[in-house]
Scaffold this motif. Sequence first.
Motif, PDB file in Angstrom:
ATOM      1  N   THR A   2      62.038  23.465  21.868  1.00  0.00           N
ATOM      2  CA  THR A   2      63.326  22.792  21.928  1.00  0.00           C
ATOM      3  C   THR A   2      63.269  21.691  22.990  1.00  0.00           C
ATOM      4  O   THR A   2      62.900  21.935  24.122  1.00  0.00           O
ATOM      5  N   ILE A 160      71.150  27.121  26.736  1.00  0.00           N
ATOM      6  CA  ILE A 160      69.715  27.363  26.918  1.00  0.00           C
ATOM      7  C   ILE A 160      69.450  28.865  26.862  1.00  0.00           C
ATOM      8  O   ILE A 160      68.517  29.331  26.213  1.00  0.00           O
ATOM      9  N   ASP A 164      67.528  28.414  23.308  1.00  0.00           N
ATOM     10  CA  ASP A 164      66.259  27.747  23.599  1.00  0.00           C
ATOM     11  C   ASP A 164      65.184  28.313  22.673  1.00  0.00           C
ATOM     12  O   ASP A 164      65.072  29.529  22.523  1.00  0.00           O
TER      13      ASP A 164
END
Length: 354
Positions: A2, A160, A164
Amino acid sequence: MTQIIRIDKIKPESEKLSTAAKILTNGGTVVFPTETVYGLGANALDEYAVKKIFTAKGRPADNPLIVHICDTAQIDKLASRVPESFFELAGKFWPGPLTMVMKKSSLVPDLVTAGLDTVGIRVPDHPAALELIKQAGVPVAAPSANVSGLPSPTKVEHVINDLDGKVDIIIDGGDCLVGLESTVLDITGDTPVILRPGGITPEQIEAVLGKVSVDRFVYERFKNLDSSPRSPGVKYRHYSPRAQVILVEGSLTEMAAEINRRSECFINNKKRVGIMATDQTMHMYAHGTVMSLGDRDRPETIAGNLFGLLRYFDRLGVDVILAESIDRTGIGIAVMNRMIRAAGYNIVGVGHAE
Ligand code: TXA
Ligand code: MG
């Protein structure tokens, strides 16, 4: 892998956004900031791309997605019947935290609307989101960018933490201002119905249209899981941290007394306790980790902090979160809807409140 890119939230750099826009155009997934919460977007007209959203979130396939556009004029392509109230509301609240549910056009894939004949549409009030949608040149389907069931992300760390490695790119635009999702309003009938309270209050809608009603599942648990509520999202566990949440309702002193009594009891049983208080009541607590949600006289501060604080308590590893209620007026209806659901619909009423 990512990619994570940081942009200026007031003047987003358009060359940075063009990378993300190309990913959207090519059928990829992009997490982008909005004024409400972060969204996990894909080209709404590309079923293959939309499928990736459901996979990344672990979202049930019968929960429809909101389609994000950058210009009211795009409505004709997506909705087959646009009521007069649409123009009044869009004129007043777009760009902004209002999603309007209308009959869908044949262009909108069934996957986006989970097979419903309606589609929810909004124009987000965030320069980066608007520029991204504009550059991509397609409507963007986007649920909140959290793992299904967890509180929606209001900070890039939340995204995140959840996504992620599961999405192509995350655009870091800092914290989301409103902190709660958009109001979902069904405008297909004579009286508009709030299916999910959010950033635009019932009072604000009523001031424009003269009438509005609130779906009963805003507060009540949806029990018959085999049937279809008007807003499929109410069927699912939501906004739930790992800790057990107990919501207490009553006067300030009654709530504080009840929360103190319970926290002492939990602590004696070796449980770790987090208390969601407010600026006005912080000093009333003797035990546990006490955090303020914000100022009761400015409930928008409470809306802004709620999801972040639920996640913060999970990071601390508390077993129980004891939460105060707030007034169900203005944005308070949206705050209480999220709190009630985080608490699994268990509300402890004290004194004369209920
Ligand atoms: O603020 C927001 O609305 C954020 C940002 C990213 O725009 N998005 C968001 O999406 O909260 P999501 O998917 O987490 O929640 C969408 C809600 C769900 O409860 C869903 O059931 C409802 O809107 N919804 C979407 N389309 C609908 C439709 N056609 N009819 C009824 N409810 C719909
Ligand atoms: Mg969501």
